[in-house]
Write a protein that holds these residues in place. Structure first.
Motif, mmCIF file in Angstrom:
data_model
loop_
_atom_site.group_PDB
_atom_site.id
_atom_site.type_symbol
_atom_site.label_atom_id
_atom_site.label_comp_id
_atom_site.label_asym_id
_atom_site.label_seq_id
_atom_site.Cartn_x
_atom_site.Cartn_y
_atom_site.Cartn_z
ATOM 1 N N UNK A 99 9.114 7.075 -7.219
ATOM 2 C CA UNK A 99 9.040 8.032 -8.512
ATOM 3 C C UNK A 99 7.982 6.714 -8.792
ATOM 4 N N UNK A 100 6.982 6.162 -8.594
ATOM 5 C CA UNK A 100 6.207 5.450 -9.195
ATOM 6 C C UNK A 100 5.452 6.575 -9.793
ATOM 7 N N UNK A 101 4.271 5.890 -11.203
ATOM 8 C CA UNK A 101 3.816 6.537 -11.639
ATOM 9 C C UNK A 101 2.635 5.786 -11.325
ATOM 10 N N UNK A 128 -4.189 2.445 -13.120
ATOM 11 C CA UNK A 128 -5.009 1.799 -14.126
ATOM 12 C C UNK A 128 -4.361 0.125 -15.051
ATOM 13 N N UNK A 129 -3.533 0.090 -14.878
ATOM 14 C CA UNK A 129 -2.620 -1.452 -15.523
ATOM 15 C C UNK A 129 -3.071 -2.583 -14.947
ATOM 16 N N UNK A 130 -3.168 -2.627 -13.515
ATOM 17 C CA UNK A 130 -3.854 -3.664 -12.884
ATOM 18 C C UNK A 130 -5.133 -3.682 -13.162
ATOM 19 N N UNK A 131 -5.955 -2.331 -13.246
ATOM 20 C CA UNK A 131 -6.855 -2.571 -13.446
ATOM 21 C C UNK A 131 -7.767 -3.542 -14.559
ATOM 22 N N UNK A 132 -6.807 -2.920 -15.427
ATOM 23 C CA UNK A 132 -7.235 -3.032 -17.203
ATOM 24 C C UNK A 132 -7.305 -4.868 -17.066
ATOM 25 N N UNK A 133 -5.748 -5.431 -16.544
ATOM 26 C CA UNK A 133 -5.854 -6.763 -16.290
ATOM 27 C C UNK A 133 -6.323 -7.190 -15.479
ATOM 28 N N UNK A 134 -6.677 -7.445 -14.346
ATOM 29 C CA UNK A 134 -7.728 -7.731 -13.792
ATOM 30 C C UNK A 134 -8.817 -7.919 -14.311
ATOM 31 N N UNK A 135 -9.188 -7.689 -14.919
ATOM 32 C CA UNK A 135 -10.725 -6.853 -15.644
ATOM 33 C C UNK A 135 -10.742 -7.953 -16.448
ATOM 34 N N UNK A 146 0.958 -1.452 0.239
ATOM 35 C CA UNK A 146 0.100 -0.181 0.137
ATOM 36 C C UNK A 146 1.016 1.068 -0.366
ATOM 37 N N UNK A 147 2.326 0.798 0.929
ATOM 38 C CA UNK A 147 2.450 2.340 1.003
ATOM 39 C C UNK A 147 3.738 2.858 -0.289
ATOM 40 N N UNK A 148 3.938 1.580 -1.346
ATOM 41 C CA UNK A 148 4.245 1.764 -2.701
ATOM 42 C C UNK A 148 3.161 2.170 -3.840
ATOM 43 N N UNK A 149 2.431 1.685 -3.471
ATOM 44 C CA UNK A 149 0.950 0.945 -4.592
ATOM 45 C C UNK A 149 1.861 0.596 -5.428
ATOM 46 N N UNK A 150 2.353 -0.393 -4.844
ATOM 47 C CA UNK A 150 3.279 -2.057 -5.946
ATOM 48 C C UNK A 150 1.722 -2.663 -6.084
ATOM 49 N N UNK A 151 1.500 -3.375 -7.279
ATOM 50 C CA UNK A 151 0.629 -4.410 -7.492
ATOM 51 C C UNK A 151 1.720 -5.695 -6.390
#
Ligand code: TPP
Ligand code: MG
Length: 595
Positions: A350-352, A358-365, A237-242
């Motif tokens: 540095x993470x975008x 949006x990539x995570x959301x797209x791939x999960x969907x 969560x801190x990193x917002x990393x999948x």
């Protein structure tokens, strides 16, 4: 009979005169053992006799392999030792497959192996075999009691080492050494608190994560074993990393979490694969990245070759073993996650975030939609055998099971085509919920393992997924469930074949089937004859209710076998990577050549 719950679990303190059997049993008590799985044998009657007074429940099984698998399941759920015991010679050799499985599951199983008496060794009297070499490659530690006076000292060391090295340990006891009198002290257990790892490597890892544009975490079995899932969640969560689960550890991150992508590896999540393929930094937390769990799947070669890999593991021997590592950290995965989080606090990352999210959301969907529409296998052979069949398509049945699975469920999975496809349909919120057959990959793992899980966690729903071939190897343990009132639910995928191997015949051997078709009796009727409940499920609408009812029935002490009638279609094979089309040189075998 002594009521085990009432027995005071006090250990004798200080140097005391006792018998070696007493020293062994007091060591078990000191190490917190409350259950031992096994089959009775003259070799250890003198120690067995003490179990009730020591507050230890002896769980008699049908086969010693079952006992050792139960010990494995017990330890995987509880994080404590699982203990098994058997008769010297054949009882002990029956342990071998299950101890090898526990070795690859990193389970602190203790195999108590009484051996031929010291005065008879080498004479070939009865039930004699050299029991140390047999287990030398599948245990982390072997204690041989070379003198009765050392019973407690060496036994306790085996218990300590099993936890320290996270794997099975053997206590080999010449059977005559259980008798007599000794003077000894029962050692207190040694439990080591592992730290997060070296300061410099943690700094380097935090730096790499802070600079990552697309960081991805792989949460492995080591995170579960370290009770570190919450720490992994906080770091993610801190990193917002999948986060991807490592192969067969679908319980290493909560599936409802927005950052969860699903499992990598065989029949894993395409979302996880497509997301990790984009990573520039991968944090492998508590995973050795076993080769089988990172192979290309569905034709997707997802491993990000150019990403910087940070690997954290409590076992230094697995660091950098399979994949090229940038930063190696030898430490407790939970503690390491906390230490990384502390280092990243307040740092600019540095993470975008938007792009990654949006990539995570797209791939999960996309994966979820693909799975919903993936009703059956589409290769020519599967289409042919499923045509006109009144049985269920495995994927549709697995989906129904997924929907009906109780939230508290523990699920074990065997080795087989349908069990492996189930990987796509097994989601968990809580750790210590999924028990795959892991890398030893033996058919016959799931059912006895789940019996051990249930013995350790009687309040949770216990479900074993087993193919019909593997069921033939393991259903004898229904008797243990019934006799010992350890209620579980076995879901048997009856596709009338050793499917996973048949798939190799289809893909590589021009459908020359040999030894793969199974003529099955009614497994539901067998279950009933053995004193359990049994039903044969033919239609999809019955799958969910049957699973729910069976799990409810566990609360009344009932074991249920649900026999799922499935078509013979087959999903992607295990070992496409390791097979070749047949090439023959001798004339008499030419007809089988693919050349
Ligand atoms: C002890 C053991 N023997 C043999 C194998 C090889 N093997 C792997 S999968 C498989 C077939 C499993 O058949 P089944 O349990 O019916 O499941 P299905 O593949 O049909 O879903 C076999 C024989 C193994 N993994 N373990
Ligand atoms: Mg089968």
């Amino acid at each position: 009979m002594t009521n085990i719950a009432e027995v005071k679990r006090m250990v004798v303190s200080g140097r005391t005169r006792m018998t070696p059997s007493e020293a062994l049993v007091e060591t078990l008590v000191a190490q917190g053992v409350t259950e031992v799985f096994g089959i009775v044998g003259s070799a250890y009657m003198d120690a067995l006799d003490l179990f009730p007074s020591a507050g230890i429940r002896f769980v008699p099984t049908v086969h010693e392999q079952g006992a050792a698998h139960m010990a494995d399941g017990y330890s995987r759920v509880s994080g404590r030792h699982g203990v098994c015991i058997a008769q010297n010679g054949p009882g002990i050799t029956n342990f071998v497959t299950a101890i090898a499985a526990a070795y690859w599951a990193h389970s602190p199983v203790i195999a108590l192996t009484p051996e031929t008496g010291s005065l008879g060794v080498g004479l070939g009297g009865f039930q004699e075999t050299d029991q140390l070499p047999i287990f030398s490659k599948i245990t982390k530690f072997q204690a041989h009691i070379n003198n009765a006076a050392r019973m407690a000292e060496l036994s306790s060391r085996a218990f300590d080492r099993a936890i320290l090295d996270m794997g099975p340990a053997q206590i080999n006891i010449p059977r005559d050494f259980l008798y007599g009198e000794i003077e000894c002290e029962i050692p207190q257990p040694i439990r080591i608190e592992r730290g997060a790892g070296g300061e410099k490597s943690l700094d380097a890892a935090a730096e790499a994560l802070a600079q990552a544009k697309f960081p991805v975490i792989i949460s492995g079995g080591g995170v579960v074993m370290a009770d570190g899932v919450q720490d992994c969640v906080a770091l993610a969560e801190a990193l917002e990393a999948p986060v991807c689960n490592s192969y067969l550890h679908n319980d290493s991150f909560p599936a409802s979490h927005r950052l969860w992508c699903g499992p990598l590896g065989y029949h894993g999540s395409k979302a996880a694969m497509r997301v990790i393929a984009k990573a520039d930094v991968v944090l492998a937390l508590g995973t050795r990245l076993g080769p089988f769990g990172v192979l290309p799947q569905y034709g997707i070669d997802y491993w990000p070759q150019n990403a910087k890999l940070i690997q954290v593991d409590a076992d230094p021997r697995v660091l950098g073993l399979v994949k090229k590592v940038g930063v190696t950290i030898c430490g407790d995965p939970g503690a390491a996650a906390r230490a990384l989080l502390a280092r990243l606090k307040g740092r600019k990352l540095a993470i975008n975030k938007e792009m990654v999210a949006s990539e995570v959301k797209k791939q999960k969907a996309a994966w979820s939609e693909e799975l919903s529409g993936w009703d059956h296998e589409k290769d020519a052979w599967s289409l042919e055998v499923a045509k006109g069949s009144s049985y269920m398509h495995p994927r549709q049945m697995l989906r129904e099971l997924e929907r009906a699975m109780p939230a508290d469920a523990m699920v074990s999975t065997d080795i087989g085509n349908i069990c492996q496809i189930a990987n796509s349909y097994l989601k968990f919120e809580k750790p210590r919920s999924m028990f795959g057959a892991m890398m030893f990959g033996n058919c016959g793992y799931a059912f006895p393992t789940m019996i051990g899980c249930k013995a350790a966690a009687p309040g949770r729903s216990a479900v074993a997924y087993v193919g019909d071939g593997a069921w033939g190897m393991s259903f004898g343990e229904i008797l243990t469930c019934v006799r010992e009132k350890i209620p579980v639910t076995a879901v048997v995928f009856n596709n009338q074949q050793w499917g996973a191997e048949k798939k190799n015949h289809v893909d590589f051997y021009s459908n020359r089937f040999l030894g793969v078709n199974l003529e099955n009796p009614s497994f539901a009727a067998i279950a009933k004859a053995m004193g359990a409940e049994g039903s044969t499920i033919n239609s999809l609408s019955d799958v969910g209710p049957a699973l729910r009812d069976a799990c409810k029935a566990q609360k009344e002490g009932k074991t249920t076998i649900l026999e799922m009638m499935c078509t013979r279609e087959l999903g992607d094979p295990f070992r496409r990577d390791a097979l070749k089309k047949p090439h023959r040189l001798l004339e008499k075998y030419k007809s089988t050549s693919a050349d």
